[in-house]
Design a protein around this motif. Sequence first.
Motif, PDB file in Angstrom:
ATOM      1  N   SER A   1       0.857  -1.197   0.000  1.00 11.04           N
ATOM      2  CA  SER A   1       0.000   0.000   0.000  1.00 11.04           C
ATOM      3  C   SER A   1       0.883   1.234   0.000  1.00 11.04           C
ATOM      4  O   SER A   1       2.110   1.137   0.155  1.00 11.04           O
ATOM      5  CB  SER A   1      -0.888   0.015   1.252  1.00 11.04           C
ATOM      6  OG  SER A   1      -0.137   0.396   2.394  1.00 11.04           O
ATOM      7  N   SER A  58       2.740   4.073   1.689  1.00 13.50           N
ATOM      8  CA  SER A  58       3.543   3.791   2.870  1.00 13.50           C
ATOM      9  C   SER A  58       4.306   5.047   3.262  1.00 13.50           C
ATOM     10  O   SER A  58       4.798   5.779   2.390  1.00 13.50           O
ATOM     11  CB  SER A  58       4.521   2.675   2.482  1.00 13.50           C
ATOM     12  OG  SER A  58       5.033   2.034   3.606  1.00 13.50           O
ATOM     13  N   GLU A  59       4.382   5.315   4.550  1.00 13.20           N
ATOM     14  CA  GLU A  59       5.152   6.485   4.983  1.00 13.20           C
ATOM     15  C   GLU A  59       5.510   6.338   6.455  1.00 13.20           C
ATOM     16  O   GLU A  59       4.669   5.934   7.262  1.00 13.20           O
ATOM     17  CB  GLU A  59       4.359   7.778   4.799  1.00 13.20           C
ATOM     18  CG  GLU A  59       5.196   9.016   5.071  1.00 13.20           C
ATOM     19  CD  GLU A  59       4.462  10.288   4.679  1.00 13.20           C
ATOM     20  OE1 GLU A  59       4.863  10.903   3.684  1.00 13.20           O
ATOM     21  OE2 GLU A  59       3.481  10.657   5.364  1.00 13.20           O
ATOM     22  N   ILE A 110      -4.664   8.984   7.787  1.00 16.62           N
ATOM     23  CA  ILE A 110      -4.446   8.960   6.340  1.00 16.62           C
ATOM     24  C   ILE A 110      -5.299  10.040   5.657  1.00 16.62           C
ATOM     25  O   ILE A 110      -4.862  10.635   4.665  1.00 16.62           O
ATOM     26  CB  ILE A 110      -4.741   7.552   5.748  1.00 16.62           C
ATOM     27  CG1 ILE A 110      -4.395   7.464   4.264  1.00 16.62           C
ATOM     28  CG2 ILE A 110      -6.176   7.133   5.971  1.00 16.62           C
ATOM     29  CD1 ILE A 110      -2.983   7.102   3.966  1.00 16.62           C
ATOM     30  N   ALA A 160       0.332  10.028  13.228  1.00 14.62           N
ATOM     31  CA  ALA A 160       0.771   8.681  12.884  1.00 14.62           C
ATOM     32  C   ALA A 160       2.274   8.588  13.085  1.00 14.62           C
ATOM     33  O   ALA A 160       3.007   9.567  12.890  1.00 14.62           O
ATOM     34  CB  ALA A 160       0.428   8.364  11.440  1.00 14.62           C
ATOM     35  N   ASN A 161       2.736   7.413  13.494  1.00 14.96           N
ATOM     36  CA  ASN A 161       4.172   7.150  13.501  1.00 14.96           C
ATOM     37  C   ASN A 161       4.595   6.493  12.183  1.00 14.96           C
ATOM     38  O   ASN A 161       5.611   6.829  11.612  1.00 14.96           O
ATOM     39  CB  ASN A 161       4.546   6.250  14.684  1.00 14.96           C
ATOM     40  CG  ASN A 161       4.231   6.920  15.998  1.00 14.96           C
ATOM     41  OD1 ASN A 161       4.796   7.961  16.311  1.00 14.96           O
ATOM     42  ND2 ASN A 161       3.298   6.364  16.758  1.00 14.96           N
ATOM     43  N   ARG A 162       3.762   5.557  11.729  1.00 18.17           N
ATOM     44  CA  ARG A 162       4.057   4.915  10.450  1.00 18.17           C
ATOM     45  C   ARG A 162       2.804   4.269   9.865  1.00 18.17           C
ATOM     46  O   ARG A 162       2.030   3.640  10.588  1.00 18.17           O
ATOM     47  CB  ARG A 162       5.128   3.826  10.630  1.00 18.17           C
ATOM     48  CG  ARG A 162       5.582   3.267   9.301  1.00 18.17           C
ATOM     49  CD  ARG A 162       6.729   2.275   9.410  1.00 18.17           C
ATOM     50  NE  ARG A 162       7.160   1.951   8.051  1.00 18.17           N
ATOM     51  CZ  ARG A 162       7.812   0.850   7.681  1.00 18.17           C
ATOM     52  NH1 ARG A 162       8.141  -0.045   8.578  1.00 18.17           N
ATOM     53  NH2 ARG A 162       8.140   0.646   6.430  1.00 18.17           N
ATOM     54  N   GLY A 163       2.633   4.414   8.556  1.00 16.00           N
ATOM     55  CA  GLY A 163       1.620   3.677   7.808  1.00 16.00           C
ATOM     56  C   GLY A 163       2.338   2.808   6.804  1.00 16.00           C
ATOM     57  O   GLY A 163       3.218   3.292   6.090  1.00 16.00           O
ATOM     58  N   HIS A 164       1.967   1.529   6.758  1.00 16.02           N
ATOM     59  CA  HIS A 164       2.693   0.592   5.886  1.00 16.02           C
ATOM     60  C   HIS A 164       1.828  -0.631   5.635  1.00 16.02           C
ATOM     61  O   HIS A 164       1.289  -1.213   6.575  1.00 16.02           O
ATOM     62  CB  HIS A 164       4.009   0.189   6.561  1.00 16.02           C
ATOM     63  CG  HIS A 164       4.837  -0.744   5.740  1.00 16.02           C
ATOM     64  ND1 HIS A 164       5.376  -0.383   4.519  1.00 16.02           N
ATOM     65  CD2 HIS A 164       5.222  -2.030   5.942  1.00 16.02           C
ATOM     66  CE1 HIS A 164       6.061  -1.403   4.015  1.00 16.02           C
ATOM     67  NE2 HIS A 164       5.988  -2.415   4.862  1.00 16.02           N
ATOM     68  N   ASN A 216      -1.224  -1.354   4.552  1.00 17.51           N
ATOM     69  CA  ASN A 216      -2.624  -1.371   5.006  1.00 17.51           C
ATOM     70  C   ASN A 216      -2.874  -1.007   6.461  1.00 17.51           C
ATOM     71  O   ASN A 216      -4.050  -0.936   6.859  1.00 17.51           O
ATOM     72  CB  ASN A 216      -3.308  -2.730   4.763  1.00 17.51           C
ATOM     73  CG  ASN A 216      -3.426  -3.125   3.317  1.00 17.51           C
ATOM     74  OD1 ASN A 216      -3.351  -4.306   2.979  1.00 17.51           O
ATOM     75  ND2 ASN A 216      -3.584  -2.144   2.447  1.00 17.51           N
ATOM     76  N   TYR A 217      -1.821  -0.828   7.256  1.00 16.59           N
ATOM     77  CA  TYR A 217      -2.077  -0.468   8.654  1.00 16.59           C
ATOM     78  C   TYR A 217      -1.214   0.708   9.077  1.00 16.59           C
ATOM     79  O   TYR A 217      -0.034   0.782   8.718  1.00 16.59           O
ATOM     80  CB  TYR A 217      -1.867  -1.672   9.591  1.00 16.59           C
ATOM     81  CG  TYR A 217      -2.915  -2.716   9.317  1.00 16.59           C
ATOM     82  CD1 TYR A 217      -4.173  -2.626   9.897  1.00 16.59           C
ATOM     83  CD2 TYR A 217      -2.672  -3.748   8.409  1.00 16.59           C
ATOM     84  CE1 TYR A 217      -5.161  -3.559   9.602  1.00 16.59           C
ATOM     85  CE2 TYR A 217      -3.670  -4.676   8.102  1.00 16.59           C
ATOM     86  CZ  TYR A 217      -4.912  -4.574   8.707  1.00 16.59           C
ATOM     87  OH  TYR A 217      -5.896  -5.472   8.399  1.00 16.59           O
ATOM     88  N   MET A 218      -1.838   1.629   9.805  1.00 18.02           N
ATOM     89  CA  MET A 218      -1.167   2.838  10.269  1.00 18.02           C
ATOM     90  C   MET A 218      -1.446   2.975  11.753  1.00 18.02           C
ATOM     91  O   MET A 218      -2.572   2.743  12.191  1.00 18.02           O
ATOM     92  CB  MET A 218      -1.748   4.041   9.510  1.00 18.02           C
ATOM     93  CG  MET A 218      -1.071   5.366   9.798  1.00 18.02           C
ATOM     94  SD  MET A 218      -1.814   6.710   8.821  1.00 18.02           S
ATOM     95  CE  MET A 218      -1.094   6.408   7.221  1.00 18.02           C
ATOM     96  N   ASP A 219      -0.435   3.345  12.519  1.00 18.79           N
ATOM     97  CA  ASP A 219      -0.718   3.573  13.935  1.00 18.79           C
ATOM     98  C   ASP A 219      -0.986   5.059  14.173  1.00 18.79           C
ATOM     99  O   ASP A 219      -0.776   5.903  13.288  1.00 18.79           O
ATOM    100  CB  ASP A 219       0.410   3.055  14.834  1.00 18.79           C
ATOM    101  CG  ASP A 219       1.663   3.906  14.749  1.00 18.79           C
ATOM    102  OD1 ASP A 219       1.869   4.567  13.705  1.00 18.79           O
ATOM    103  OD2 ASP A 219       2.451   3.917  15.709  1.00 18.79           O
ATOM    104  N   GLN A 270      -3.672   3.755  18.615  1.00 21.39           N
ATOM    105  CA  GLN A 270      -4.522   2.845  17.865  1.00 21.39           C
ATOM    106  C   GLN A 270      -3.853   2.377  16.589  1.00 21.39           C
ATOM    107  O   GLN A 270      -2.886   2.982  16.117  1.00 21.39           O
ATOM    108  CB  GLN A 270      -5.894   3.444  17.577  1.00 21.39           C
ATOM    109  CG  GLN A 270      -5.961   4.769  16.918  1.00 21.39           C
ATOM    110  CD  GLN A 270      -7.441   5.174  16.689  1.00 21.39           C
ATOM    111  OE1 GLN A 270      -8.013   4.907  15.638  1.00 21.39           O
ATOM    112  NE2 GLN A 270      -8.047   5.817  17.668  1.00 21.39           N
ATOM    113  N   THR A 271      -4.352   1.247  16.086  1.00 22.21           N
ATOM    114  CA  THR A 271      -3.972   0.741  14.769  1.00 22.21           C
ATOM    115  C   THR A 271      -5.176   0.896  13.863  1.00 22.21           C
ATOM    116  O   THR A 271      -6.292   0.513  14.229  1.00 22.21           O
ATOM    117  CB  THR A 271      -3.588  -0.747  14.847  1.00 22.21           C
ATOM    118  OG1 THR A 271      -2.330  -0.877  15.495  1.00 22.21           O
ATOM    119  CG2 THR A 271      -3.448  -1.350  13.454  1.00 22.21           C
ATOM    120  N   PHE A 291      -6.122   0.914   6.479  1.00 23.20           N
ATOM    121  CA  PHE A 291      -6.382   1.838   5.360  1.00 23.20           C
ATOM    122  C   PHE A 291      -6.041   1.145   4.052  1.00 23.20           C
ATOM    123  O   PHE A 291      -5.243   0.204   4.009  1.00 23.20           O
ATOM    124  CB  PHE A 291      -5.587   3.142   5.515  1.00 23.20           C
ATOM    125  CG  PHE A 291      -4.102   2.986   5.250  1.00 23.20           C
ATOM    126  CD1 PHE A 291      -3.239   2.544   6.248  1.00 23.20           C
ATOM    127  CD2 PHE A 291      -3.570   3.272   3.990  1.00 23.20           C
ATOM    128  CE1 PHE A 291      -1.881   2.389   6.003  1.00 23.20           C
ATOM    129  CE2 PHE A 291      -2.195   3.123   3.746  1.00 23.20           C
ATOM    130  CZ  PHE A 291      -1.354   2.680   4.752  1.00 23.20           C
TER     131      PHE A 291
END
Lengths: 273, 273
Positions: free
Chosen positions: A118, A120-121, B200, B240-244, B246-249, B267-268, B271
């Motif tokens: 997906s 990603s960041e 996101i 957010a700390n990281r999105g990767h 399909n999941y972002m915290d 939370q997780t 996306f």
Amino acid sequence: MNTANPTAHAFDQAMHLQPLGDDRFSGHTSEAYANMVGPFGGATAAVLLNAVLQHPQRIGEPVSLTVNFAAALQPGPFEIEARPLRSNRSTQHWLLLQYQNSELVSSGTAFTAIRRPSWSEQELACPAVAPADSLPALDARGMLRWISQYDLRFVCGGFDPHSQQPLDNSLTRLWVRDEPPRPLDFLSLAAIGDCFFPRIFTRRQRFVPAGTVSLTHHFHVDSERLAQVGSAHLLGQAQANRGHNNYMDQSAHFWAADGELLLSSSQTVYFKE
Amino acid sequence: MNTANPTAHAFDQAMHLQPLGDDRFSGHTSEAYANMVGPFGGATAAVLLNAVLQHPQRIGEPVSLTVNFAAALQPGPFEIEARPLRSNRSTQHWLLLQYQNSELVSSGTAFTAIRRPSWSEQELACPAVAPADSLPALDARGMLRWISQYDLRFVCGGFDPHSQQPLDNSLTRLWVRDEPPRPLDFLSLAAIGDCFFPRIFTRRQRFVPAGTVSLTHHFHVDSERLAQVGSAHLLGQAQANRGHNNYMDQSAHFWAADGELLLSSSQTVYFKE
């Protein structure tokens, strides 16, 4: 170090579970991971997660894990129930209950999923710190058993109860890996995620009664990426946001040496001071 | 606004539970808190916590709460099981399961405790921002129903899907209170703790499929202090700390207007982007 037979690693021995059927598994506490009272919480969190990983109906890999420490485990056998509560094609919610002598000792939930590529960041950059090999490893002789299962190299926020000099804050940065080295996987990362001493120790530079009551991990990567990290040190960072009336929270993050964020974690810790 | 009869507030209606005995409670979804699919997650987290608060065997007040969203609730009745797993004189661990038509829709755990005065320190300072009354309230007309149950005043990191201009990061700061005003308590704080749009949306400034899968709150204060906050706005911050894959915290914090940290939360979020 025994790389030829990784199952001989004390961590793998601590993770060993015997399937009993009906979502149940039996395990045994590990002397190597002994803490003040009962095992190191990270080892407990990891062995609960292992029940999910070993479960024949598991879908996907861990994304989040919460473990609540309800009572100290005694040295000896325990039983874990890992029950899939709800599943669809790519996600699964789990209930985790750990018993010893028929009494509940820990509880938790986990979420596993098949992740797909997906957008990603990474927003939380890895702090710039001295490399692991430029720093001395903590001499764990005379400390609690579990500490000697890790190679810990403090960048800041170390703990010296003889200093009697409180620090200005509770921020700790450290490099950490299993000792002896062991290739990283979800289990060892789940345990390493709890490797920080209670923030009150760091802030006050003294021992006080303290213990984690609830721990939540958010995993950012899959097992393939963890395997690539191998047995290299991770950089970990932890800080309290607030301690008040016996409970203190902790935010923690762990990065691979190349700066990739692997784990975000938070916990609530009891303390008496 | 109905301060004379606080139970007439839509939030209190959404929180209403009927005890069924044997750790079970029945409730009903609230149209006022409708989200895209099913109710606003904060309302679900809060009503699960309410089963703990209503339980005749409860000891102490909430310290931590984890809620996992396993499936969308349909409008209609639901049932909650809130089971004390382990209790001692001053602490208690809880299992939370929510069912609709006999299918599990959410799960969770909670930890309650009697807190006593202790050494106390807040490390995470409240950001210096413009006061709530100097900022416009979000016009929630045409938005999802739950949003109009809150007075939201964005300091930064607002969401305008018409802008088509992504932001540099996902940081949001906002003032928030129930609309109409309602005195703060554990239930409303648990719900407010989930008031941020998915990170996101903020980062990309557009709608994408997204939803919280697991939420953890760490409460820093007791009900007496929450009552003192009353119906004033809280300052909330989320990033957010990281999105990767399909999941972002998301890390979030909420302060009273005087700067006191009330809640740390993570939370997780799923996306697809």
